[in-house]
Structure formats: structure tokens, C-alpha cells
Design an enzyme around this catalytic site. Sequence first.
Site, PDB file in Angstrom:
ATOM      1  N   HIS A 166      -3.612   6.545   2.324  1.00 31.97           N
ATOM      2  CA  HIS A 166      -3.985   5.236   1.788  1.00 31.97           C
ATOM      3  C   HIS A 166      -5.375   4.885   2.296  1.00 31.97           C
ATOM      4  O   HIS A 166      -5.676   5.075   3.477  1.00 31.97           O
ATOM      5  CB  HIS A 166      -2.948   4.198   2.222  1.00 31.97           C
ATOM      6  N   ASN A 224     -10.264  -1.133  -0.291  1.00 35.77           N
ATOM      7  CA  ASN A 224      -8.825  -0.919  -0.152  1.00 35.77           C
ATOM      8  C   ASN A 224      -8.143  -1.536  -1.375  1.00 35.77           C
ATOM      9  O   ASN A 224      -8.121  -2.756  -1.529  1.00 35.77           O
ATOM     10  CB  ASN A 224      -8.359  -1.589   1.150  1.00 35.77           C
ATOM     11  N   CYS A 250       0.810  -1.217   0.000  1.00 37.56           N
ATOM     12  CA  CYS A 250       0.000   0.000   0.000  1.00 37.56           C
ATOM     13  C   CYS A 250       0.846   1.272   0.000  1.00 37.56           C
ATOM     14  O   CYS A 250       0.321   2.374  -0.180  1.00 37.56           O
ATOM     15  CB  CYS A 250      -0.955  -0.005   1.182  1.00 37.56           C
TER      16      CYS A 250
END
Length: 349
Positions: free
Chosen positions: A274, A305, A132
Site C-alpha cells: 500500500h 496515498n 487501504c
Amino acid sequence: MSPASQAGQPRPALTTTETTRHARIHGIGGYRPERVVTNEEICQRIDSSDEWIRQRSGIIERRLARPDESVIDMSEPAARDAIEMAGIRPEQIGLVLMATVTHPYQTPAAAPLLALRLGIPDPAALDISAACAGYCYGISMATDMVRAGTVDYALVVGVEKLSDFTDFTDRGTAFIFGDGAGAAVVGPAEEPGVGPTVWGSDGENWDKIVQRESWTDLRDTLADGSAGEDRWPAFSMQGQAVFRWAVYSMAPVARKAMAAAGVTAEDLDVFIPHQANMRITDAMVKELKLPADVAVARDIAETGNTSAASIPLAAARMLASGEARSGDLALQFGFGAGLVYAAQVVVLP
Ligand code: COA
């Protein structure tokens, strides 16, 4: 020692590249797969509810790629949009960095094939495995290479097809992940457009988000006949531990990135963390004391996500909707498996 220096002749000074110019992001693009998957659909395979998922993660729905849609397929339109916004030709790109942990080939990297699709002739091309944080790692590396004169333009892509590595029967991860791609073009600039990156890693927590089995372990289980679908090396996560780490350890990193760039929370227009969990975003906004007029990326609600893709996807959406504008000062911040993290203040294209 070379024969020339052995003979006492002076060694020639090496020619080096320009080192004085600045860099900025010239274009950003995003691609979301067509298929919208609701929490209800996810809950068909896990003991959960739409309400729980919304409350605990902020996720309402996510996009999942078609079975035949690859990370390269998703990257292509995102990259084309970024290149178009940058107003450059593909031939001007000297470096392609693809941040991904879901390209399903150990080798070769995805980046050379993406470059071929985009008609970028002969660039340096490699993948970055920083989960990420991969996009922010890529922006940092591209910026340094542009500033050093190694390349004029670099394409940075963050892309994931997490659905290939998600166990949709695992309560801890099935509802979190989504698929998508985001891309940026970094190139030379008159003024600094990317602040210093504050980044790092914490190998002690290597196992907090991890592919639950290595390829070689899988090979061994295939060999002894014990492999089944449940042995597929999907990603597993110690959610609570990651949550605590993100909330308590990451705010100081963001503060350092602002200080390194010489700005304060009051100077920011946009915050693009993020997209891991809406509650993590809310905790960071509070911890960083961001003024109420700072636009905060909340793309996770519709996108889930998407790991390396989440920041450029959120940035592309905010620019397209008018929530963020060209020239805005944005703090972007990736963190995840490794554990790794990277934060930087950028001027939006
Ligand atoms: N549906 C319903 N209940 C669930 C559930 C689910 N999918 N998953 C867990 N639960 C239950 C647990 O059994 C537990 O029940 P109990 O209190 O009766 O024991 C309760 O919900 C709380 O579980 P917990 O694991 O503490 O949930 P949480 O509040 O930590 O939320 C996450 C889980 C995954 C949403 C959260 O930990 C998270 O977002 N972590 C960070 C993820 C992240 O940042 N990743 C970034 C890197 S990619």
C-alpha cells in the site's frame, strides 16, 4: 424440522457448486484524475514545505478529482481496462466488489451503479469498507468465490475520492491523500494465481485513522447551529502511531503471506505495498530482505496515498511501464484504517 424429516423421510442432499478449480487475476486497470496538485499548492493552506513533504512521505504530487467526478466515474474507466485486459465480456461477471471508504452515500452501495454503467447484468454487487486494505480484502473474497464456483468472474475495484474527506488545513493529512481508481478481474485458472491471504484487524487501534465525527454527531451539531466547515467529518490520523504500526507489525504479516504461498523473498519479482509513505515502503523492503532485483512500487511519489486504489493503481502503472511483466510473482499488501491488513502473493496478469 421440516414436515418431510418429521415424517422420517431422508433430507435431500443439497446441490453445491464446483470446489476444485483455481483462480487468478486476468486483468488490471487504473484511472488517475487529470488534475495534478503539487506540494506547493498544498502548502498554500498548511504550514509546511515541498522539501518536508518529500522527505517525510516521498510524495511529490498527487492527482485530485474534479468536484463533479465521483468514485463511480473514476471506477468506470479502470474497470473497463481491467475487463478488456481479461478478454471477457461484462456479462460474464457475476460479482462486483467495490472497496472504498469515500462513496458519499451511507446507502445504497456504489457497486450496483458501477455494474449498471459497465453493462454487467444482475451481478451480486456490494461495497467493502476496509480502507487501504480494501483491495486485498476484495481479491481474497473474489478468489474464494471463484474457487468455490459461486461466480465465474468477479470485478474488484479499489477507488477513493479522498479529497472529499480531507481537511486541507490539517497539517497531518492534507499532503498525504490523493484520488484515483484501480480494478482487477478475478476468474478461473488452471493453476493457482492468488496465494492464501493473510489478513486481520486490530480494533484496539480503531481510532488511529478515523472520520473525526460520525454522521449522527454532525446531524446534532447542524441541529444546534454549531456546525461549520471545520466540523465536516474529514479523516484524521495519528501519523506517528500508524507509521510505527506499519513498520514494526506489518513485515511479519508479509512474511506469513509468502510462507503460506510457499515462496521466499528470492522468488518474488515485484513488491506492491500500500502506498502510504515511501519511508514505510523502504523500511519494509529492508525488513523483508528483498533482493535488489525485486521491482518495488513507488507510485506514491506521483499519486499520493489513494487508500483502496493504491495497490491496483501501482500494479497497473508497473505493468504499463514494463517494470513488471505478465506472469511475474508479486507480493501485494494493504494496511490501514480499522486497523486492518491483508497480504497475498499473486501472479500478475
Ligand atoms: N509539515 C511540516 N512539518 C510538519 C508537518 C507538516 N505537514 N506535520 C508535522 N510536522 C512537524 C511536527 O510538528 C514535528 O515537529 P517537531 O519535531 O518540531 O515537534 C515534526 O514535523 C515531526 O512530526 P511527526 O508527526 O513525527 O512526523 P512524521 O515523521 O511521523 O511524519 C507522517 C508524518 C504523517 C508523514 C507519518 O507519520 C506517516 O506517514 N504516517 C503513516 C501514515 C500512513 O501510513 N497512513 C496509512 C494509512 S492510510
